[in-house]
Design a protein around this motif. Structure first.
Motif, PDB file in Angstrom:
ATOM      1  N   PRO A  80      41.908  27.500  82.593  1.00  0.00           N
ATOM      2  CA  PRO A  80      42.756  27.799  81.427  1.00  0.00           C
ATOM      3  C   PRO A  80      41.909  28.230  80.239  1.00  0.00           C
ATOM      4  N   THR A  81      42.437  29.156  79.459  1.00  0.00           N
ATOM      5  CA  THR A  81      41.760  29.723  78.281  1.00  0.00           C
ATOM      6  C   THR A  81      40.263  29.908  78.551  1.00  0.00           C
ATOM      7  N   PRO A  82      39.917  30.808  79.464  1.00  0.00           N
ATOM      8  CA  PRO A  82      38.512  30.964  79.869  1.00  0.00           C
ATOM      9  C   PRO A  82      37.612  31.369  78.712  1.00  0.00           C
ATOM     10  N   GLY A  83      36.355  30.937  78.787  1.00  0.00           N
ATOM     11  CA  GLY A  83      35.374  31.246  77.758  1.00  0.00           C
ATOM     12  C   GLY A  83      34.890  32.685  77.839  1.00  0.00           C
ATOM     13  N   ARG A  84      34.182  33.113  76.819  1.00  0.00           N
ATOM     14  CA  ARG A  84      33.750  34.508  76.711  1.00  0.00           C
ATOM     15  C   ARG A  84      32.747  34.896  77.792  1.00  0.00           C
ATOM     16  N   ASN A  85      32.055  33.899  78.383  1.00  0.00           N
ATOM     17  CA  ASN A  85      31.057  34.205  79.410  1.00  0.00           C
ATOM     18  C   ASN A  85      31.613  34.109  80.830  1.00  0.00           C
ATOM     19  N   GLU A  86      32.899  33.836  80.949  1.00  0.00           N
ATOM     20  CA  GLU A  86      33.525  33.761  82.267  1.00  0.00           C
ATOM     21  C   GLU A  86      33.615  35.158  82.869  1.00  0.00           C
ATOM     22  N   ARG A  87      33.286  35.276  84.160  1.00  0.00           N
ATOM     23  CA  ARG A  87      33.323  36.567  84.839  1.00  0.00           C
ATOM     24  C   ARG A  87      34.588  36.689  85.687  1.00  0.00           C
ATOM     25  N   LEU A  88      34.989  37.943  85.950  1.00  0.00           N
ATOM     26  CA  LEU A  88      36.114  38.216  86.835  1.00  0.00           C
ATOM     27  C   LEU A  88      35.592  38.592  88.207  1.00  0.00           C
ATOM     28  N   TYR A  89      36.263  38.072  89.244  1.00  0.00           N
ATOM     29  CA  TYR A  89      35.853  38.317  90.627  1.00  0.00           C
ATOM     30  C   TYR A  89      37.017  38.897  91.414  1.00  0.00           C
ATOM     31  N   PRO A  90      36.731  39.524  92.561  1.00  0.00           N
ATOM     32  CA  PRO A  90      37.809  40.129  93.354  1.00  0.00           C
ATOM     33  C   PRO A  90      38.923  39.130  93.672  1.00  0.00           C
ATOM     34  N   ASN A  91      40.170  39.607  93.568  1.00  0.00           N
ATOM     35  CA  ASN A  91      41.382  38.843  93.878  1.00  0.00           C
ATOM     36  C   ASN A  91      41.659  37.702  92.900  1.00  0.00           C
ATOM     37  N   ASP A  92      40.920  37.641  91.783  1.00  0.00           N
ATOM     38  CA  ASP A  92      41.303  36.702  90.721  1.00  0.00           C
ATOM     39  C   ASP A  92      42.708  37.056  90.229  1.00  0.00           C
ATOM     40  N   LYS A  93      43.502  36.037  89.966  1.00  0.00           N
ATOM     41  CA  LYS A  93      44.809  36.237  89.346  1.00  0.00           C
ATOM     42  C   LYS A  93      44.693  35.833  87.884  1.00  0.00           C
ATOM     43  N   VAL A  94      45.022  36.772  87.013  1.00  0.00           N
ATOM     44  CA  VAL A  94      44.778  36.597  85.588  1.00  0.00           C
ATOM     45  C   VAL A  94      46.111  36.588  84.848  1.00  0.00           C
ATOM     46  N   LEU A  95      46.306  35.566  84.020  1.00  0.00           N
ATOM     47  CA  LEU A  95      47.503  35.472  83.198  1.00  0.00           C
ATOM     48  C   LEU A  95      47.194  36.095  81.838  1.00  0.00           C
ATOM     49  N   VAL A  96      47.882  37.196  81.521  1.00  0.00           N
ATOM     50  CA  VAL A  96      47.574  37.996  80.340  1.00  0.00           C
ATOM     51  C   VAL A  96      48.774  38.002  79.411  1.00  0.00           C
ATOM     52  N   ILE A  97      48.518  37.966  78.091  1.00  0.00           N
ATOM     53  CA  ILE A  97      49.584  38.060  77.099  1.00  0.00           C
ATOM     54  C   ILE A  97      49.412  39.329  76.291  1.00  0.00           C
ATOM     55  N   GLY A  98      50.508  40.086  76.173  1.00  0.00           N
ATOM     56  CA  GLY A  98      50.463  41.321  75.408  1.00  0.00           C
ATOM     57  C   GLY A  98      51.833  41.962  75.342  1.00  0.00           C
ATOM     58  N   THR A  99      51.920  43.104  74.681  1.00  0.00           N
ATOM     59  CA  THR A  99      53.180  43.837  74.604  1.00  0.00           C
ATOM     60  C   THR A  99      53.329  44.715  75.838  1.00  0.00           C
ATOM     61  N   ASP A 100      54.525  45.308  76.007  1.00  0.00           N
ATOM     62  CA  ASP A 100      54.755  46.190  77.147  1.00  0.00           C
ATOM     63  C   ASP A 100      53.741  47.324  77.185  1.00  0.00           C
ATOM     64  N   ASP A 101      53.507  47.975  76.049  1.00  0.00           N
ATOM     65  CA  ASP A 101      52.582  49.111  76.009  1.00  0.00           C
ATOM     66  C   ASP A 101      51.149  48.669  76.295  1.00  0.00           C
ATOM     67  N   GLN A 102      50.755  47.524  75.713  1.00  0.00           N
ATOM     68  CA  GLN A 102      49.394  47.023  75.945  1.00  0.00           C
ATOM     69  C   GLN A 102      49.181  46.677  77.418  1.00  0.00           C
ATOM     70  N   LEU A 103      50.185  46.030  78.009  1.00  0.00           N
ATOM     71  CA  LEU A 103      50.061  45.645  79.416  1.00  0.00           C
ATOM     72  C   LEU A 103      50.057  46.870  80.319  1.00  0.00           C
ATOM     73  N   ALA A 104      50.854  47.887  79.958  1.00  0.00           N
ATOM     74  CA  ALA A 104      50.860  49.115  80.754  1.00  0.00           C
ATOM     75  C   ALA A 104      49.489  49.790  80.711  1.00  0.00           C
ATOM     76  N   ALA A 105      48.821  49.736  79.546  1.00  0.00           N
ATOM     77  CA  ALA A 105      47.501  50.358  79.416  1.00  0.00           C
ATOM     78  C   ALA A 105      46.446  49.604  80.213  1.00  0.00           C
ATOM     79  N   ILE A 106      46.465  48.275  80.098  1.00  0.00           N
ATOM     80  CA  ILE A 106      45.434  47.492  80.790  1.00  0.00           C
ATOM     81  C   ILE A 106      45.695  47.413  82.290  1.00  0.00           C
TER      82      ILE A 106
END
Length: 740
Positions: A623-649
């Motif tokens: 939860p609330t990962p730190g700035r040095n946390e890395r992303l790995y294949p098949n990680d499931k990430v819970l993201v908060i943003g607007t429709d447009d922001q989520l569409a871009a990312i």
């Protein structure tokens, strides 16, 4: 010469026509349901230039089986746990929509000169939207990640339960042929009673049975057992006076809570598809093309009433529930159609012979038209919102935004509210169980013992003792069990205002327990002296053996909760912020450029304005990962943003948004919440960085509303002031502590 039964010939004709139309509709990318209906029209009795079905009675029996499996499949996707997690916004939206569409359908029918019963059934037909059509449209348009989709799915879950209630009420109304308020109330109470009883009994017994036989269950056995359980519940539902469809739906919803739900859904899909195809073909067989021509004007009127009525009622319901104008408009246009439950309601009217011949084909025609229009309405919803925003008075838009902002977020629960909620659940659940035990003991156990084992008074006494023995743990839970000890103790310390009501609650609980015991004994003996003596003995035993009863009841409760929570909780539709931000799950594809990079390297907040709230890596939660946390294949990430922001990312994740909105991603503890800062708040006068919010709540501050101004993604050096409305994505069990 070998004789081939007519049923086999008809079945071959039906499946051949269905197969051809299925291929055709697949080719033109239209819903298969419409293809099945067209196939039924072609092989029905009204078109003569091709072979037609001759044994209609047998086909209708197969169609009834199709309804059973269709409702069983809907139950597997429904789940009572999902209903509990739906939230107030979806519930309010669904209720407003159903009530308005019932009225619109009824008034439209009367205005066209139809009978009262036709008008009532028309209201029922128009009140339920199509889950299948909406999901398909969302997938094709790629909007399942947008925030209004979560609200729409929640509305559909509530509508499924409302449709079941409508089936029961319309059946009662059709049989009685009169608007008897008392009879309707009895039907509703009876339905609620059996829903609670079947759910409790099913969750306690069915998962236990499946666990015990898991090693013996190959795919073939699991398929047979699943269908057997479905048909057993169908028999039970019919036995107590409900429709077979209700029984199938209930068993599906019970199995949806088990660890085998996905497997059962996969195994029964082919069976459901086969019989559902026969059902929809039988729907088409009942369509008379001449009726469609004669009733072209009513079809047009009802279609317009469906589209505009559902748009206005769903949009109004969403606005009332606190949704922004954009979400309300998109929700209203997404729900503007009717589908499979509407066919079942229309079939009910035909089966009970209470509706006119023209109503059924009209309902099918309206469904076909609105099915075609649904994708275009969904696509048109955002431009239409922008048009409305420009045209509506500015004060109206600002008022809607203020209302949406004020109704969003969390509210603190008072001790009284917490206590009364728990006491109500305790009373309802155990009252249902005790009534069922009393009924079974007096109607079945006592006659069985006196007829087959022990005659006369001795048999009656033994039956009574056995029934009381079974009731005792639940009587203890109803009358003596301590509930919400913390809230109760807080209230008890306030001697002046709360001790009296608390004592009254305890007296009520004990009184209800005594009442149920008296009712049971009265079923066996009519002498009041014996009843009083027996009640005194039972109450004494409950207090004397309270500790043992507590231990036994705790075992029963633990077993029930273990079965209920065995399957990981499904994703709940996220709460929606006034800034149009919401939570969504993204998956990191192995070929994504994100793989191996730290969050500080990615700078997704700075580049895209989104926040990463949680990472799931296998069974590990971060939860609330730190700035040095890395992303790995098949990680499931819970993201908060607007429709447009989520569409871009989304492009960074290579289009790998989980298309299954009901995945097993366990994020139920993470949600968007609101707190109001005052001078006594622990974080008052501190900066975001020094407040300890990340450490205390596993949360991120994503927005602050100060003096009517909104600050999205505030800087960590910003100081909290009195009256700040702070939006946090974090652990929903820890964020409320900031209010203390």
């Amino acid at each position: 010469m070998i004789h081939l039964p007519v049923l086999i010939t008809d079945l071959g004709l039906i499946l051949a026509a269905a197969g051809i139309t299925t291929l055709l509709f697949k080719r033109i990318k239209q819903p298969l349901v419409l293809g099945y209906i067209l196939a039924g029209l072609l092989v029905g009795p009204h078109i003569k230039f091709i072979p037609t079905v001759t044994d209609n009675e047998s086909i209708h029996i197969w169609a009834e089986i199709g309804v059973i499996f269709l409702l069983f499949s809907l139950g597997l996707e429904f789940s009572f746990k999902k209903l509990v997690k739906v939230g107030g916004s979806a519930s309010i939206t669904a209720i407003v929509e159903v009530v308005f569409m019932l009225l619109i359908g009824f008034v439209a029918g009367l205005a066209m000169g139809w009978s009262t019963m036709d008008s009532i059934f028309l209201g029922g037909i128009l009140s339920v939207s199509s889950t299948t059509i909406i999901i398909r449209a969302f997938e094709e348009l790629g909007v399942k990640h947008k925030k209004f989709a979560g609200l729409v799915f929640g509305v559909l879950i509530v509508e499924d339960l409302v449709a079941i209630l409508l089936l029961v009420l319309l059946s009662t109304l059709a049989v009685s042929q009169q608007f008897a308020g008392a009879e309707m109330l009895v039907s509703i109470l009876k339905l609620c009673f059996f829903l609670v009883l079947w759910f409790i009994g099913g969750i306690f017994l069915v998962p236990t049975f499946l666990k015990a036989t898991k090693k013996l269950m190959n795919d073939e056995t699991m398929l047979v057992v699943s269908i057997a359980l479905c048909l057993l519940m169908v028999l039970l539902a019919v036995k107590v006076g409900f429709s077979p469809a209700l029984g199938a739906f209930i068993m599906g919803s019970i199995l949806a809570e088990t660890t085998q739900a996905e497997r059962i859904e996969h195994l029964t899909k082919s069976v459901k598809d086969l019989f559902a195809a026969i059902f929809f073909v039988s729907v088409g067989m009942l369509i008379n093309p001449s009726i469609l021509i004669d009733y072209a004007v009513p079809i047009l009127i009802i279609t317009l009433a469906t589209v505009f009525g559902k748009f206005l009622s769903s949009g109004l319901g969403a606005l009332v529930s606190g949704q922004p104008l954009k979400t309300s408009v998109q929700t209203g246009l997404s729900l503007a159609q009717i589908g499979e439950f509407s066919f079942i309601i229309a079939t009910l009217g035909v089966t009970l012979k209470v509706t006119s011949d023209f109503l059924y084909p009209i309902a099918v025609a309206v469904s076909a038209i609105t099915t075609f229009t649904t994708p275009y309405l969904i696509k048109f919803s955002e431009p239409f919102y922008m048009f409305l925003e420009r045209r509506l008075p500015k004060k109206w838009v600002e008022g809607i935004n203020r209302y949406s902002s004020s109704t969003a977020g969390i509210t603190t629960l008072s001790d009284w509210k917490t206590l009364l909620k728990s006491y109500t659940f305790n009373l309802i659940i155990h009252s249902v169980i005790l009534i069922a035990i009393v009924f079974l003991g007096s109607r079945y156990l006592q006659p069985f013992i006196t007829k087959n084992l022990i005659n006369g008074n001795n048999g009656i006494v033994i039956s009574l003792i056995m029934t009381l023995f079974i009731m005792t743990p639940f009587l203890w839970a109803l009358a003596i069990r301590r509930i919400e000890k913390k809230a109760y103790s807080h209230l008890w310390l306030n001697k002046k205002y709360t001790r009296g009501p608390l004592v009254a609650l305890e007296v009520l609980r004990i009184g209800l327990a005594i009442f149920f015991v008296g009712i049971l004994i009265y079923q066996f003996y009519s002498t009041w002296i014996s009843i009083v003596i027996a009640i005194a003995l039972i109450v004494s035993c409950m207090f004397i053996f309270s500790r043992r009863l507590q231990g036994f009841y705790n075992k029963l409760e633990s077993r029930f909760l273990l079965n209920l929570n065995a399957r990981e909780a499904q994703n709940a539709p996220p709460e929606i912020l006034p800034w149009d931000t919401h939570l969504v799950e993204l998956s990191v594809a192995p070929e994504s450029t994100l793989v191996g990079k730290t969050l500080v390297d990615l700078s997704v907040r700075e580049k895209y304005g989104v926040n990463i709230a949680l990472i799931q890596r296998g069974k590990i939660m971060i939860p609330t990962p730190g700035r040095n946390e890395r992303l790995y294949p098949n990680d499931k990430v819970l993201v908060i943003g607007t429709d447009d922001q989520l569409a871009a990312i989304k492009e960074l994740f290579e289009g790998s948004i989980d298309e299954n909105m009901q995945s097993s991603f366990p994020k139920e503890d993470m949600s968007l919440q609101k707190i109001v800062i005052n001078s006594s708040s622990p974080v008052y006068g501190q900066t975001i960085r020094n407040s300890g919010i990340r450490e205390m709540t596993q949360g991120l501050v994503v927005g602050i509303e100060r003096n009517g101004n909104r600050i999205l993604n505030p800087d960590s050096t910003l100081i909290f002031e009195n009256g700040d409305i702070v939006w946090i994505v974090g652990n929903n069990k820890k964020v409320p502590d900031l209010l203390k």
